[in-house]
Scaffold this motif. Structure first.
Motif, PDB file in Angstrom:
ATOM      1  N   UNK A 164       6.772  12.504  -9.389  1.00 47.22           N
ATOM      2  CA  UNK A 164       5.653  13.359  -9.260  1.00 47.22           C
ATOM      3  C   UNK A 164       4.375  12.808  -8.824  1.00 47.22           C
ATOM      4  N   UNK A 165       3.912  12.029  -9.525  1.00 46.78           N
ATOM      5  CA  UNK A 165       2.585  11.210  -9.127  1.00 46.78           C
ATOM      6  C   UNK A 165       2.669  10.565  -7.762  1.00 46.78           C
ATOM      7  N   UNK A 166       3.842  10.132  -7.212  1.00 50.00           N
ATOM      8  CA  UNK A 166       3.911   9.517  -5.904  1.00 50.00           C
ATOM      9  C   UNK A 166       3.691  10.679  -5.086  1.00 50.00           C
ATOM     10  N   UNK A 167       4.583  12.008  -5.021  1.00 51.79           N
ATOM     11  CA  UNK A 167       4.584  13.160  -4.214  1.00 51.79           C
ATOM     12  C   UNK A 167       3.101  13.449  -4.160  1.00 51.79           C
ATOM     13  N   UNK A 168       2.190  13.488  -5.359  1.00 53.25           N
ATOM     14  CA  UNK A 168       0.731  14.371  -5.283  1.00 53.25           C
ATOM     15  C   UNK A 168       0.052  13.121  -4.571  1.00 53.25           C
ATOM     16  N   UNK A 169       0.463  11.746  -4.698  1.00 52.76           N
ATOM     17  CA  UNK A 169      -0.472  10.874  -3.901  1.00 52.76           C
ATOM     18  C   UNK A 169      -0.254  10.817  -2.349  1.00 52.76           C
ATOM     19  N   UNK A 170       1.085  11.097  -1.801  1.00 46.33           N
ATOM     20  CA  UNK A 170       1.445  11.069  -0.619  1.00 46.33           C
ATOM     21  C   UNK A 170       0.931  12.512   0.183  1.00 46.33           C
ATOM     22  N   UNK A 171       0.898  13.258  -0.719  1.00 42.20           N
ATOM     23  CA  UNK A 171       0.405  14.836  -0.186  1.00 42.20           C
ATOM     24  C   UNK A 171      -1.195  14.495   0.106  1.00 42.20           C
ATOM     25  N   UNK A 197       0.833  -1.224  -0.173  1.00 43.15           N
ATOM     26  CA  UNK A 197      -0.219  -0.101  -0.026  1.00 43.15           C
ATOM     27  C   UNK A 197       0.844   1.361  -0.051  1.00 43.15           C
ATOM     28  N   UNK A 198       1.838   1.309   0.268  1.00 44.71           N
ATOM     29  CA  UNK A 198       2.927   2.358   0.610  1.00 44.71           C
ATOM     30  C   UNK A 198       4.340   2.060  -0.185  1.00 44.71           C
ATOM     31  N   UNK A 199       4.837   3.414  -0.433  1.00 43.98           N
ATOM     32  CA  UNK A 199       6.152   3.243  -1.174  1.00 43.98           C
ATOM     33  C   UNK A 199       7.279   2.653  -0.184  1.00 43.98           C
ATOM     34  N   UNK A 223      10.099  17.045  -5.980  1.00 43.95           N
ATOM     35  CA  UNK A 223      10.335  16.374  -7.173  1.00 43.95           C
ATOM     36  C   UNK A 223      11.689  16.572  -7.545  1.00 43.95           C
ATOM     37  N   UNK A 224      11.915  17.755  -7.218  1.00 43.52           N
ATOM     38  CA  UNK A 224      13.654  18.128  -7.773  1.00 43.52           C
ATOM     39  C   UNK A 224      14.478  17.223  -6.797  1.00 43.52           C
ATOM     40  N   UNK A 225      14.085  16.644  -5.923  1.00 39.72           N
ATOM     41  CA  UNK A 225      15.022  15.577  -5.103  1.00 39.72           C
ATOM     42  C   UNK A 225      15.013  14.309  -5.525  1.00 39.72           C
ATOM     43  N   UNK A 226      14.542  14.170  -6.704  1.00 43.62           N
ATOM     44  CA  UNK A 226      14.532  12.774  -7.241  1.00 43.62           C
ATOM     45  C   UNK A 226      13.290  12.164  -7.038  1.00 43.62           C
ATOM     46  N   UNK A 227      12.221  12.586  -6.558  1.00 39.30           N
ATOM     47  CA  UNK A 227      10.866  11.839  -6.485  1.00 39.30           C
ATOM     48  C   UNK A 227       9.752  11.715  -7.498  1.00 39.30           C
ATOM     49  N   UNK A 274      11.916   6.105   0.956  1.00 34.10           N
ATOM     50  CA  UNK A 274      11.161   7.107  -0.016  1.00 34.10           C
ATOM     51  C   UNK A 274      10.174   7.822   0.767  1.00 34.10           C
ATOM     52  N   UNK A 275       9.178   6.952   1.506  1.00 32.29           N
ATOM     53  CA  UNK A 275       7.933   7.787   1.984  1.00 32.29           C
ATOM     54  C   UNK A 275       8.489   8.652   3.010  1.00 32.29           C
ATOM     55  N   UNK A 276       9.375   8.343   3.946  1.00 30.26           N
ATOM     56  CA  UNK A 276       9.665   9.262   5.094  1.00 30.26           C
ATOM     57  C   UNK A 276      10.509  10.323   4.383  1.00 30.26           C
ATOM     58  N   UNK A 277      11.246  10.443   3.414  1.00 36.28           N
ATOM     59  CA  UNK A 277      11.921  11.520   3.011  1.00 36.28           C
ATOM     60  C   UNK A 277      10.813  12.663   2.348  1.00 36.28           C
ATOM     61  N   UNK A 278       9.777  12.039   1.644  1.00 36.33           N
ATOM     62  CA  UNK A 278       8.726  12.845   1.190  1.00 36.33           C
ATOM     63  C   UNK A 278       7.860  13.411   2.303  1.00 36.33           C
TER      64      UNK A 278
END
Length: 559
Positions: A512-519, A481-483, A506-510, A487-491
């Motif tokens: 974009x869609x994953x960052x959107x999802x976590x947010x 269910x989670x990355x 995203x500029x840190x290398x993550x 990765x999750x902790x850094x985001x």
């Protein structure tokens, strides 16, 4: 008290653990400390911010009866100083014509020498003093104590840019004594010392910084009182996370005062400091709220294992009991790992199978759920059955339930309301998953100072090494269910502590869609966090006191 210049001054720093609202108990602590200081030949005892009330008293300050009782307790302590023993400087709320103040009373020989009011009231993060206090109307000059002119800025008065320390120096202060209620987060000791260095440079005076000790709800006050000479060198360092009275001896050299004798101890770093904070916060929450013991579910996973270790270290094995609550998806490894952990910690460990209650719920709901797919709802029935059993044990035996969810899970809602979120206090609430792993490895290699648990490996290696799983369905892992947690902790750290935008993350290398999802998960889980148990603050921005987001919130960072 006298204008005669003196060449030496012995100041005892009372780094003590008051209880909010326990005015009689705090007065007794102050009296005991003053008696001990008298035995050491101290001239003055410096107590911490709002010591008589306990800090932070929050809206207790709005009760006139509370403020009056604090004033009466201070009156009694002032009267004690007529015995010829040490003078005192003690924090207390003071109701005066100018308003209700976060104040300090300086007394000697049975008389109040002066009262000082906090000027700079903090109103950020965990602090909300402007809600209840009035700022001091002006910077008040130094106080003559046994021939020495002492300035008394209070806590935030040295953190801001109001020039209070410099003004005190210009008014003739020779030494600055600062009572504080400064709570812990990782790296806070260095930050405090940087603040004091700046004020020493601006004022040209030595500064003695006295900090409170102890847990108060989600905050942990770590002590670590210290002093810097006028040349910015460290003159005194009290231990962190330890209560005590520490004597500092000061001598005049021309026009400059120097600390010539004081203890200088080492300060724990990184995982040791975090673990000690979690341990102290749990111990004080349990003890100050009158619980005899605690109970927690020991699942064979790393979160419950480290919580069990923290509970034993904080309270002792005889005050901790654990329950394994297996269901059909509980692996043999988990059963064995939980038993091994309990055995290593020396705690009582019982097994209560949950098949009957879960199947009872399933049967009771079968008509309502007819024609629907089995899924998360049925999985959550397992968690809620476990939560109900733990609360039943709590009700029957008076044990407080220790909650065991980490910050990564709480951030994205990977937790069940009225299930694994049940409980009274969570010692790892502000630790991300990778920090839980780091602290677990550290604890297996070290016994923290003041810990009541055993030496050696208390969290079995297999618990640390295996893939984490809620075990609510066959072959489940968290990463279904989670990355991956790194990765999750850094985001999450970027979003929560850093308040960073999606583009920056995203500029840190993550992705974009994953960052959107976590947010998105972070925002929609706010309603769960509002109902979560309190827990120890470890990071700069914990959920609750520091991060106050609306539950109803449609904002998403989409550029």
């Amino acid at each position: 008290m006298t204008a005669t210049r003196t060449s030496s001054l012995r100041i005892a720093v009372a780094q003590l653990n008051p209880v909010v609202g326990d005015i009689a108990g705090n007065l007794a602590k102050a009296r005991a400390a003053r008696k001990e200081a008298a035995g050491q030949g101290a001239d003055l005892v410096l107590f911490t911010e709002l010591f008589i009330a306990g800090y932070p008293p929050e809206d207790l300050i709005l009760k006139p009866a509370f403020v009056k009782a604090c004033e009466e307790a201070v009156d009694a302590l002032v009267a004690d100083t007529a015995d010829g023993g040490p003078a005192i400087a003690i924090g207390t709320p003071l109701k005066r014509s100018s308003g209700l103040h976060n104040g300090l009373v300086v007394a000697d020989a049975g008389e109040r020498l002066a009262e000082r009011f906090k000027i700079d009231l903090p109103n950020y993060g965990e602090f909300d003093e402007k809600r209840v206090f009035q700022a001091g109307p002006e910077i008040q000059g130094p106080v003559g104590v046994r021939g020495v002119r002492i300035g008394f800025p209070i806590c935030e008065d040295i953190w801001g840019d109001l020039g209070i320390c410099e003004t005190l120096a210009e008014s003739g202060a020779e030494i600055l004594l600062v009572p504080n209620g400064s709570p812990y987060y990782r790296g806070k000791v260095d930050i405090r010392q940087q603040v004091v260095v700046r004020q020493v440079v601006e004022s040209g005076l030595p500064i003695l910084y006295a900090n409170q000790l102890g847990g108060q709800d989600e905050l942990v006050f770590d002590g670590a009182s210290f002093a810097l000479q006028a040349d910015r060198s460290l003159a005194f360092q009290a231990p962190q996370f330890e209560e005590g009275l520490f004597l500092t001896v000061w001598e005049r050299n021309g026009e400059e005062w120097r600390c010539v004798e004081a203890p200088v101890g080492a300060i724990p770093q990184a995982e040791e400091a975090d673990y000690s904070a979690c341990m102290l916060g749990l111990r004080d929450y349990v003890d100050k709220n009158g619980f005899r013991d605690v109970v927690l579910g020991l699942s064979g996973g790393i979160d419950s294992a480290i919580c069990a270790a923290l509970a034993v270290d904080a309270l002792g094995a005889d005050r901790v009991r654990t329950l394994m609550m297996p269901y059909r998806y509980t692996s043999k490894d988990s059963l064995r790992d939980a038993e091994d952990c309990a055995r290593a910690l020396g705690i009582r460990h019982d097994t209560v199978a949950i098949a009957e209650p879960v199947e009872g719920f399933t049967e009771a709901l079968s008509r309502l759920f007819a024609g629907t797919e089995t899924g998360v709802t049925e999985e959550n029935l397992q968690s809620r059955a476990r939560g109900t059993i733990l609360m039943a044990v709590s009700n029957k035996f008076g044990s407080m339930v220790v909650t065991t969810g980490n910050k990564s899970e709480m951030s994205v809602g990977y937790a069940t309301l009225y299930g694994d979120m049940n409980g009274g206090f969570n010692p790892i609430k502000d630790l991300y998953k990778m920090q839980v792993y780091a602290l677990s490895r550290w604890r297996n290699a070290h016994l923290p100072k003041g810990a009541l648990g055993p030496l050696g490996e208390v969290i079995p290696r297999n618990i640390i090494d295996k893939a984490p799983s809620a075990e609510l369905r066959p072959d489940q892992t968290d990463q279904d269910s989670l990355p991956p947690y790194p990765v999750l902790d850094d985001i999450l750290e970027c979003l929560v502590e850093g308040e960073m935008g999606v583009d920056e993350i995203v500029a840190r290398g993550h992705d974009r869609e994953l960052v959107h999802r976590i947010e998105h998960l972070l925002y929609i889980a706010e309603y769960k966090r509002r109902q979560a148990a309190p827990g120890v603050k470890i990071t700069r921005k914990n959920f609750g006191r520091d991060r106050r987001y609306p539950i109803t919130n449609r904002f998403r960072d989409r550029s």
